[in-house]
Design a protein around this motif. Structure first.
Motif, PDB file in Angstrom:
ATOM      1  N   PHE A 204       0.819  -1.209   0.000  1.00 35.45           N
ATOM      2  CA  PHE A 204       0.000   0.000   0.000  1.00 35.45           C
ATOM      3  C   PHE A 204       0.854   1.261   0.000  1.00 35.45           C
ATOM      4  O   PHE A 204       0.567   2.213  -0.741  1.00 35.45           O
ATOM      5  N   TRP A 205       1.891   1.280   0.823  1.00 39.77           N
ATOM      6  CA  TRP A 205       2.657   2.520   0.986  1.00 39.77           C
ATOM      7  C   TRP A 205       3.325   2.949  -0.320  1.00 39.77           C
ATOM      8  O   TRP A 205       3.324   4.128  -0.672  1.00 39.77           O
ATOM      9  N   GLY A 206       3.879   1.993  -1.044  1.00 34.66           N
ATOM     10  CA  GLY A 206       4.500   2.318  -2.327  1.00 34.66           C
ATOM     11  C   GLY A 206       3.479   2.841  -3.326  1.00 34.66           C
ATOM     12  O   GLY A 206       3.723   3.818  -4.043  1.00 34.66           O
ATOM     13  N   LYS A 207       2.301   2.201  -3.357  1.00 34.44           N
ATOM     14  CA  LYS A 207       1.258   2.626  -4.293  1.00 34.44           C
ATOM     15  C   LYS A 207       0.668   3.978  -3.890  1.00 34.44           C
ATOM     16  O   LYS A 207       0.332   4.800  -4.761  1.00 34.44           O
ATOM     17  N   TYR A 208       0.549   4.197  -2.591  1.00 34.68           N
ATOM     18  CA  TYR A 208       0.029   5.482  -2.099  1.00 34.68           C
ATOM     19  C   TYR A 208       0.967   6.617  -2.473  1.00 34.68           C
ATOM     20  O   TYR A 208       0.530   7.684  -2.914  1.00 34.68           O
ATOM     21  N   GLN A 209       2.277   6.383  -2.329  1.00 36.69           N
ATOM     22  CA  GLN A 209       3.257   7.421  -2.677  1.00 36.69           C
ATOM     23  C   GLN A 209       3.183   7.762  -4.165  1.00 36.69           C
ATOM     24  O   GLN A 209       3.240   8.939  -4.559  1.00 36.69           O
ATOM     25  N   LYS A 210       3.031   6.753  -5.013  1.00 36.99           N
ATOM     26  CA  LYS A 210       2.893   7.007  -6.456  1.00 36.99           C
ATOM     27  C   LYS A 210       1.625   7.798  -6.744  1.00 36.99           C
ATOM     28  O   LYS A 210       1.621   8.705  -7.594  1.00 36.99           O
ATOM     29  N   ALA A 211       0.532   7.477  -6.042  1.00 37.26           N
ATOM     30  CA  ALA A 211      -0.738   8.182  -6.252  1.00 37.26           C
ATOM     31  C   ALA A 211      -0.618   9.650  -5.860  1.00 37.26           C
ATOM     32  O   ALA A 211      -1.150  10.535  -6.558  1.00 37.26           O
ATOM     33  N   VAL A 212       0.077   9.931  -4.746  1.00 39.85           N
ATOM     34  CA  VAL A 212       0.266  11.312  -4.301  1.00 39.85           C
ATOM     35  C   VAL A 212       1.095  12.087  -5.320  1.00 39.85           C
ATOM     36  O   VAL A 212       0.768  13.236  -5.676  1.00 39.85           O
ATOM     37  N   ASN A 213       2.174  11.477  -5.807  1.00 38.46           N
ATOM     38  CA  ASN A 213       3.029  12.149  -6.800  1.00 38.46           C
ATOM     39  C   ASN A 213       2.247  12.431  -8.079  1.00 38.46           C
ATOM     40  O   ASN A 213       2.397  13.513  -8.689  1.00 38.46           O
ATOM     41  N   LEU A 214       1.417  11.485  -8.498  1.00 41.34           N
ATOM     42  CA  LEU A 214       0.594  11.686  -9.691  1.00 41.34           C
ATOM     43  C   LEU A 214      -0.374  12.838  -9.475  1.00 41.34           C
ATOM     44  O   LEU A 214      -0.525  13.720 -10.358  1.00 41.34           O
ATOM     45  N   LEU A 215      -1.026  12.882  -8.317  1.00 44.32           N
ATOM     46  CA  LEU A 215      -1.975  13.953  -8.002  1.00 44.32           C
ATOM     47  C   LEU A 215      -1.289  15.317  -8.023  1.00 44.32           C
ATOM     48  O   LEU A 215      -1.794  16.269  -8.642  1.00 44.32           O
ATOM     49  N   LEU A 216      -0.152  15.427  -7.361  1.00 47.59           N
ATOM     50  CA  LEU A 216       0.545  16.711  -7.281  1.00 47.59           C
ATOM     51  C   LEU A 216       1.090  17.136  -8.645  1.00 47.59           C
ATOM     52  O   LEU A 216       1.071  18.329  -8.975  1.00 47.59           O
ATOM     53  N   ASP A 217       1.571  16.177  -9.431  1.00 47.71           N
ATOM     54  CA  ASP A 217       2.082  16.511 -10.774  1.00 47.71           C
ATOM     55  C   ASP A 217       0.959  17.022 -11.666  1.00 47.71           C
ATOM     56  O   ASP A 217       1.145  17.997 -12.428  1.00 47.71           O
ATOM     57  N   GLU A 218      -0.209  16.391 -11.596  1.00 46.07           N
ATOM     58  CA  GLU A 218      -1.340  16.843 -12.412  1.00 46.07           C
ATOM     59  C   GLU A 218      -1.794  18.234 -11.981  1.00 46.07           C
ATOM     60  O   GLU A 218      -2.120  19.086 -12.824  1.00 46.07           O
ATOM     61  N   GLN A 219      -1.813  18.482 -10.661  1.00 48.40           N
ATOM     62  CA  GLN A 219      -2.218  19.797 -10.176  1.00 48.40           C
ATOM     63  C   GLN A 219      -1.178  20.861 -10.511  1.00 48.40           C
ATOM     64  O   GLN A 219      -1.527  22.026 -10.713  1.00 48.40           O
ATOM     65  N   ARG A 220       0.065  20.446 -10.619  1.00 46.30           N
ATOM     66  CA  ARG A 220       1.115  21.399 -11.017  1.00 46.30           C
ATOM     67  C   ARG A 220       0.924  21.808 -12.485  1.00 46.30           C
ATOM     68  O   ARG A 220       1.089  22.980 -12.849  1.00 46.30           O
ATOM     69  N   GLN A 221       0.580  20.856 -13.312  1.00 40.86           N
ATOM     70  CA  GLN A 221       0.344  21.161 -14.724  1.00 40.86           C
ATOM     71  C   GLN A 221      -0.813  22.148 -14.880  1.00 40.86           C
ATOM     72  O   GLN A 221      -0.759  23.071 -15.704  1.00 40.86           O
ATOM     73  N   ILE A 222      -1.862  21.939 -14.070  1.00 42.13           N
ATOM     74  CA  ILE A 222      -3.011  22.853 -14.112  1.00 42.13           C
ATOM     75  C   ILE A 222      -2.589  24.247 -13.653  1.00 42.13           C
ATOM     76  O   ILE A 222      -2.980  25.258 -14.249  1.00 42.13           O
ATOM     77  N   ALA A 223      -1.766  24.311 -12.603  1.00 42.55           N
ATOM     78  CA  ALA A 223      -1.304  25.597 -12.082  1.00 42.55           C
ATOM     79  C   ALA A 223      -0.418  26.318 -13.096  1.00 42.55           C
ATOM     80  O   ALA A 223      -0.509  27.547 -13.253  1.00 42.55           O
ATOM     81  N   MET A 224       0.426  25.563 -13.793  1.00 42.34           N
ATOM     82  CA  MET A 224       1.327  26.172 -14.785  1.00 42.34           C
ATOM     83  C   MET A 224       0.556  26.774 -15.962  1.00 42.34           C
ATOM     84  O   MET A 224       1.036  27.712 -16.612  1.00 42.34           O
ATOM     85  N   ALA A 225      -0.637  26.235 -16.203  1.00 49.93           N
ATOM     86  CA  ALA A 225      -1.447  26.745 -17.321  1.00 49.93           C
ATOM     87  C   ALA A 225      -2.250  27.979 -16.936  1.00 49.93           C
ATOM     88  O   ALA A 225      -2.938  28.564 -17.783  1.00 49.93           O
ATOM     89  N   GLU A 226      -2.176  28.396 -15.679  1.00 42.31           N
ATOM     90  CA  GLU A 226      -2.920  29.562 -15.208  1.00 42.31           C
ATOM     91  C   GLU A 226      -2.355  30.834 -15.868  1.00 42.31           C
ATOM     92  O   GLU A 226      -1.169  31.152 -15.732  1.00 42.31           O
ATOM     93  N   PRO A 227      -3.220  31.579 -16.558  1.00 42.88           N
ATOM     94  CA  PRO A 227      -2.727  32.766 -17.281  1.00 42.88           C
ATOM     95  C   PRO A 227      -2.400  33.959 -16.376  1.00 42.88           C
ATOM     96  O   PRO A 227      -1.559  34.796 -16.726  1.00 42.88           O
ATOM     97  N   ILE A 228      -3.057  34.043 -15.239  1.00 46.51           N
ATOM     98  CA  ILE A 228      -2.815  35.182 -14.338  1.00 46.51           C
ATOM     99  C   ILE A 228      -1.611  34.848 -13.457  1.00 46.51           C
ATOM    100  O   ILE A 228      -1.639  33.880 -12.682  1.00 46.51           O
ATOM    101  N   GLU A 229      -0.572  35.659 -13.581  1.00 45.16           N
ATOM    102  CA  GLU A 229       0.717  35.324 -12.980  1.00 45.16           C
ATOM    103  C   GLU A 229       0.664  35.194 -11.456  1.00 45.16           C
ATOM    104  O   GLU A 229       1.200  34.241 -10.889  1.00 45.16           O
TER     105      GLU A 229
END
Length: 392
Positions: A204-229
């Motif tokens: 579980f712990w290994g899979k949970y860590q991968k899930a967290v990294n995936l979540l944060l990476d996806e949210q980072r991509q969304i944040a990077m696309a934000e037009p307002i600086e």
């Protein structure tokens, strides 16, 4: 077998019963001792203060309930100290729930004492010295048996000799309660054996860590696309802080540092087990363990609420600058006990910090699901083969 309680009259015709019918209600409960144990010191001084009677009754009631809580707590600790059978978790739930209900009574009981005004209390307060609530042996034992550590206590409350004087029996009981396994320690060991943590198994712990990294990476991509600086900078900064929070559980050295500072209580593996149970609480095998974790938080919450109500009452009765009757700083000392240092299960309160959306929770494998429960003809059967987990 319960002792029969004798009635003065027969159930049908009112005929008096003989001595062989059993004890009287008052005899069984030893009411002659209980109801004659209210000694008003003001009365001995020939200036009886009416509210001293309420003060004594209320605190005696507290001590009786403390005794029952300790009785239940010791029984729960006994169950946890052995290999826990699945059928025993229901008994743990019942007894923890009883402790929670008693604590709710204790929280509300403060209101009864508040019907006494500060002037009423002042009329007999001097008779109490040097007696103090700090000298409640049972409450100290209750805290120790739950898992309050000596190093987390406020300095005044660590000095047993100062609090309990030359009562060697009290000191002996306190010392024993500090060395025997507390409920917190037993729960920690239980959580460390949660099925699904094994790397060679569900991992579980290994899979949970991968899930967290995936979540944060996806949210980072969304944040990077934000037009307002400035909005983008805020979101990226927030994501970085969240990543640091998750790192505090994924990196054992950071967890251990927080453990040494007293900011966490459970071992790294026990915390993993608590998170796993929280995520999969809808699985039949984890339903009761999840309820146990919730009841442990309830116990912590209600003791904190009781402390808080007590603090407010003390401030109302003696103000915030006077010393307590036992020589402590009174209100100031009591207020300091409201911090997280006195919470035994603080890690359970903080579990929500590490939650992720349901859609990111690692799905159970067929093997893991069969380990948690098997379905045959619509009836849930607990897995019974070669158990190595601590939830059995």
């Amino acid at each position: 077998m319960a002792c029969p309680v004798r009635s003065n009259f027969g159930p049908q015709d009112g005929e008096q019963l003989g001595e062989e019918a059993g004890m009287l209600y008052g005899e069984y409960l030893m009411l002659d001792k209980i109801l004659s144990s209210q000694r008003l010191l003001s009365e001995q001084d020939k200036r009886k203060v009416h509210d001293e009677h309420l003060f004594i009754i209320t605190h005696q009631a507290y001590e009786l309930w403390f005794k029952q809580i300790i009785f239940e707590l010791d029984s729960v600790r006994d169950i946890f100290s052995e290999t826990l059978e699945e059928s025993q978790t229901l008994e743990i739930l019942k007894r923890l729930n009883r402790i929670v209900l008693i604590l709710k009574v204790l929280v509300d009981q403060v209101m009864i004492l508040e019907t006494m005004t500060p002037l009423d209390f002042m009329d007999f307060r001097n008779y109490l010295k040097p007696a103090s609530g700090f000298q409640s042996l049972q409450f100290r034992l209750l805290e120790n048996k739950l898992g309050v550590k000596a190093e987390n206590r406020v300095k005044y409350n660590r000095n047993y000799t100062r609090v309990f004087g030359n009562d060697q029996e009290a000191l002996k009981q306190i010392e024993l309660s500090e060395v025997e396994p507390s409920l917190a320690l037993l729960v920690e060991r239980w959580l460390e054996r949660t099925p699904g943590l094994e790397v060679e198994g569900f991992n579980f712990w290994g899979k949970y860590q991968k899930a967290v990294n995936l979540l944060l990476d996806e949210q980072r991509q969304i944040a990077m696309a934000e037009p307002i600086e400035n909005v983008k900078e805020y979101r990226l900064s927030d994501l970085e802080k969240r990543r640091e929070v998750y790192e505090s559980i994924f990196r054992p050295e950071i967890h251990d540092a927080l453990l040494n500072r007293g900011e966490r209580r459970f071992s790294h593996k026990a915390l993993q087990g608590a998170i796993l149970i929280t995520f999969y609480r809808d699985e039949p095998r984890f339903s009761q363990p999840h309820q146990i974790l919730n009841l442990l938080m309830d116990v912590d919450s209600l003791i904190t609420k009781w402390r808080y109500n007590h603090v407010l009452m003390v401030q109302r009765m003696i103000g915030s600058s006077q010393l307590g009757t036992g020589g402590s700083s009174g209100y100031q000392y009591l207020r300091s006990t409201l911090s997280d240092r006195y919470k035994v299960f603080v890690d359970l309160f903080n579990l929500s910090t590490f939650l992720i959306p349901r859609s990111y929770i690692p799905p159970l494998t067929t093997s893991m699901r069969s380990q948690l429960c098997l379905w045959k003809n619509g009836i849930t059967e607990v897995y019974d083969g070669n158990r190595k987990d601590g939830l059995d």
